[in-house]
Structures are given as structure tokens and as C-alpha cells.
Scaffold this motif. Structure first.
Motif, PDB file in Angstrom:
ATOM      1  N   LEU A   1       6.158   4.426   1.558  1.00 55.76           N
ATOM      2  CA  LEU A   1       5.966   5.868   1.776  1.00 55.76           C
ATOM      3  C   LEU A   1       6.157   6.571   0.432  1.00 55.76           C
ATOM      4  O   LEU A   1       7.274   6.674  -0.068  1.00 55.76           O
ATOM      5  N   ASP A   2       5.028   7.031  -0.143  1.00 53.11           N
ATOM      6  CA  ASP A   2       5.022   7.580  -1.504  1.00 53.11           C
ATOM      7  C   ASP A   2       5.446   9.048  -1.511  1.00 53.11           C
ATOM      8  O   ASP A   2       5.272   9.746  -0.517  1.00 53.11           O
ATOM      9  N   ASP A   3       5.974   9.496  -2.629  1.00 58.45           N
ATOM     10  CA  ASP A   3       6.367  10.905  -2.828  1.00 58.45           C
ATOM     11  C   ASP A   3       7.317  11.379  -1.730  1.00 58.45           C
ATOM     12  O   ASP A   3       7.239  12.532  -1.289  1.00 58.45           O
TER      13      ASP A   3
ATOM     14  N   LEU B   1       0.848  -1.193   0.000  1.00 60.57           N
ATOM     15  CA  LEU B   1       0.000   0.000   0.000  1.00 60.57           C
ATOM     16  C   LEU B   1       0.880   1.239   0.000  1.00 60.57           C
ATOM     17  O   LEU B   1       1.780   1.369   0.841  1.00 60.57           O
ATOM     18  N   GLU B   2       0.652   2.125  -0.964  1.00 58.71           N
ATOM     19  CA  GLU B   2       1.437   3.362  -1.059  1.00 58.71           C
ATOM     20  C   GLU B   2       0.695   4.496  -0.365  1.00 58.71           C
ATOM     21  O   GLU B   2      -0.448   4.803  -0.703  1.00 58.71           O
ATOM     22  N   ILE B   3       1.362   5.085   0.608  1.00 58.34           N
ATOM     23  CA  ILE B   3       0.733   6.117   1.428  1.00 58.34           C
ATOM     24  C   ILE B   3       1.684   7.307   1.502  1.00 58.34           C
ATOM     25  O   ILE B   3       2.898   7.126   1.623  1.00 58.34           O
TER      26      ILE B   3
ATOM     27  N   LEU C   1      10.399   3.145   0.760  1.00 56.41           N
ATOM     28  CA  LEU C   1      10.082   4.539   0.470  1.00 56.41           C
ATOM     29  C   LEU C   1      10.360   4.836  -0.985  1.00 56.41           C
ATOM     30  O   LEU C   1      11.273   4.287  -1.590  1.00 56.41           O
ATOM     31  N   LYS C   2       9.503   5.694  -1.533  1.00 56.76           N
ATOM     32  CA  LYS C   2       9.625   6.058  -2.943  1.00 56.76           C
ATOM     33  C   LYS C   2      10.087   7.502  -3.020  1.00 56.76           C
ATOM     34  O   LYS C   2       9.351   8.415  -2.648  1.00 56.76           O
ATOM     35  N   ILE C   3      11.311   7.682  -3.494  1.00 60.84           N
ATOM     36  CA  ILE C   3      11.847   9.035  -3.621  1.00 60.84           C
ATOM     37  C   ILE C   3      11.101   9.753  -4.740  1.00 60.84           C
ATOM     38  O   ILE C   3      10.993   9.250  -5.858  1.00 60.84           O
TER      39      ILE C   3
END
Ligand code: C2E
Ligand code: MG
Ligand code: MG
Ligand code: MG
Length: 276
Positions: free
Chosen positions: A179-181, A149-151, A200-202
């Protein structure tokens, strides 16, 4: 004369508000109709290992196939869906559909990677979230370790305690949290310390100029190293060129998502491109 102007301004202002309200109601109706008429669809964007080119995951991204306006991107309707409360119904549909599709791909033997699903603020704070996730897994037959799940940080910022509790419940199911964005929100480092996330997504704002910009390189390198010590996986969004890819690899980041590798694709196009 001044009074008249003022009056006119008032009139326009009022008229404008009225207009905005009409637009919003219309759009809410439109969203309801869209859901009921199955006009929403999911596109899929691969996440790959930058060194090997192997597929490591897939992000599901909603699209609206509008009968008159063609394909509408989420940027044009997600915020309205949030404001009107429609986002939950739409979002639960996305969750179920994404799990079903990934299970079909698993069953076909074509691939064996997780699916990432974006969760909106309202979904994350909905009391039925954990039950919905459980049910989506049960109904689709997808194993929990194949759902991420991307949050975003801003979704969790308001009430950190409560957010940690929800995240722990999600992780207890065996589902991943990304952890998106990352880097665009509050980005307090203490979040990384306390939030039970596994990825985490940079954000792509760090990627745009990364080939030239030493500050971006320094920041990405630091995030990668910090995440490594916290046992958090890092993925970089928005890679559009080989120069950006090489710069990212020099920052020791090996997981990428971006148009350089592939744009988000409709189900058929995705199948054809990756395992026809
Ligand atoms: P996001 O979750 O950060 O998704 C990544 C966005 O970046 C996607 O835009 C994707 O198409 C775009 N992108 C990927 N690679 C590149 C690239 O190389 N260059 C550029 N310029 N863009 C790239 P998209 O599909 O328009 O989605 C925008 C946002 O809408 C998403 O950002 C997410 O926040 C939201 N969204 C999308 N689908 C859903 C959904 O099912 N539910 C919810 N709640 N939000 C969604
Ligand atoms: Mg996302
Ligand atoms: Mg993102
Ligand atoms: Mg986003």
C-alpha cells in the motif's frame, strides 16, 4: 465596458481550453512515440534494512529519456498518461521490463530480493491485470514471490469490494501487494483490516519533520505497531538524512527507502554501486 470585459474573459477562457486540448493531444502523441521509440527507461531505488544496511528490495521508477528535454520525471507525464489512457500500455511495459531486469540480476547471482512495481489506477481496474501479471512472470521467469505491486489507497477507494477481489487474485499468484503513500489518502483503518496487503509504505510527508515533530513520531510509531499486529511489513519512504533515519529507528521502523541511502539509479549505475 463591463460587457466588453466579460467578452474578453470569455474569449481567453475559451482560448485557454483550446490550448489545453492541443497540449494534451500533443502529449498523447508524444507518449505514443516515446513508447514506440523506446524512450522510457526504468531507474531503480534500493530499499534497505536500516540497522544492517542490507538491500531488502528495489523499486522500479519510470523515467522518460526525451531526445530534446533530457530525463523527464514521472510527475511530468504520468497524469497525462492516465487521462489519455496511455498509462496502461506504458505500465505494462514497466511491469515486463522490471521483471526481466530483476530476473537478470537474480541470474547473475548479484542479488536476491524482490522488485516493486507501481500500478496506476487504470491498470489496477483493467480486466486483463491478473493475466498480464501472470504473463510478465512467465515471460521473464521471475518467481512470483519476487514481485511486489505498489498500489495507492485512492486507487482502491472507489470500489472496496472489487479491489479486495482483485488483490486476492494477485496474492493467489504469490505476488506481494504494497500500500503506497500510506497516510495521504483516505487512510481509513478499516482498509487495513480488509485489504489483503503484505506491506505498507509510510508516505514521506510523515518523514520530513520526523526528527523534530513529536506528532509525526507518534503517528509512525502507531502505524508500525498496528502493522506488526496485522502481520504487515512497514517501509518508510523519503529518508534524506541521518537524523531522519535515527528518528525512524526510534519509531521501531527498520525498512527504509530514500535518497539518504541512494537516489533512484539507472541500471548500470545501480549494478556498479551495489555489486560491481
Ligand atoms: P512513489 O511510488 O511514491 O515513488 C517514490 C518517489 O519518491 C520517487 O519519485 C522517488 O524518486 C522519490 N523519492 C525517493 N526517495 C526520496 C527522498 O529521499 N526524497 C525525496 N524528495 N524523494 C524521494 P519519482 O521517481 O519521481 O516518482 C514519483 C511517482 O510517480 C511515484 O511515487 C509513483 O507514484 C509514480 N511512478 C513512478 N514510476 C511509475 C511507474 O512505472 N508507473 C506508475 N503508474 N507510476 C509511477
Ligand atoms: Mg511506489
Ligand atoms: Mg510512495
Ligand atoms: Mg506516489
Amino acid at each position: 465596458e463591463a460587457k466588453k470585459n466579460h467578452k474578453n474573459r470569455y474569449f481567453f477562457y475559451n482560448n485557454d481550453l483550446h490550448h489545453q486540448m492541443l497540449l494534451k493531444v500533443n502529449t498523447e502523441n508524444e507518449l505514443q512515440v516515446a513508447l514506440y521509440k523506446h524512450q522510457f527507461t526504468l531507474f531503480y531505488q534500493p530499499q534497505v534494512n536500516a540497522d544492517s544496511g542490507h538491500l531488502i528490495g528495489v523499486e522500479a521508477l519510470i523515467r522518460w529519456r526525451h531526445p530534446k528535454r533530457g530525463i523527464i520525471l514521472p510527475g511530468a507525464f504520468i497524469s497525462v498518461a492516465e487521462e489519455t489512457g496511455m498509462i496502461c500500455d506504458i505500465g505494462w511495459w514497466v511491469l515486463n521490463e522490471a521483471c526481466r531486469q530483476m530476473k537478470r540480476w537474480h541470474d547473475s547471482g548479484a542479488l536476491n530480493v524482490p522488485i516493486s512495481v507501481n500500478l496506476s489506477f487504470n491498470q489496477f481496474h483493467d480486466d486483463t491485470l491478473v493475466k498480464r501479471v501472470q504473463r510478465a512472470l512467465k515471460m521473464s521467469g521471475l518467481r512470483p514471490e519476487f514481485l511486489e505491486l505498489e498500489i495507492t489507497e485512492s486507487t482502491m477507494a472507489e470500489n472496496l469490494e472489487r479491489s479486495i477481489k482483485i488483490l486476492n487474485e494477485i496474492r493467489a499468484l504469490g505476488v506481494g501487494v504494497s500500500l503506497d503513500d500510506f497516510g495521504t489518502g483516505y487512510s481509513s483503518l478499516s482498509y487495513l483490516k480488509s485489504l489483503p496487503i503484505n506491506q505498507l509504505k509510510i508516505d514521506r510527508s510523515f518523514v520530513r519533520d520526523i526528527a523534530q515533530n513529536h506528532r509525526d513520531q507518534a503517528i509512525v510509531t502507531a502505524i508500525v505497531s498496528m502493522a506488526e499486529h496485522l502481520w504487515i511489513d512497514v517501509i518508510v519512504e523519503g529518508i534524506e538524512s541521518s537524523e531522519q533515519l535515527r528518528a525512524i529507528q526510534r519509531c521501531r521502523c527498520h525498512a527504509i527507502q530514500g535518497n539518504y541511502y541512494s537516489q533512484p539509479l539507472a541500471e548500470d549505475d545501480f549494478s556498479e554501486k551495489f555489486f560491481a
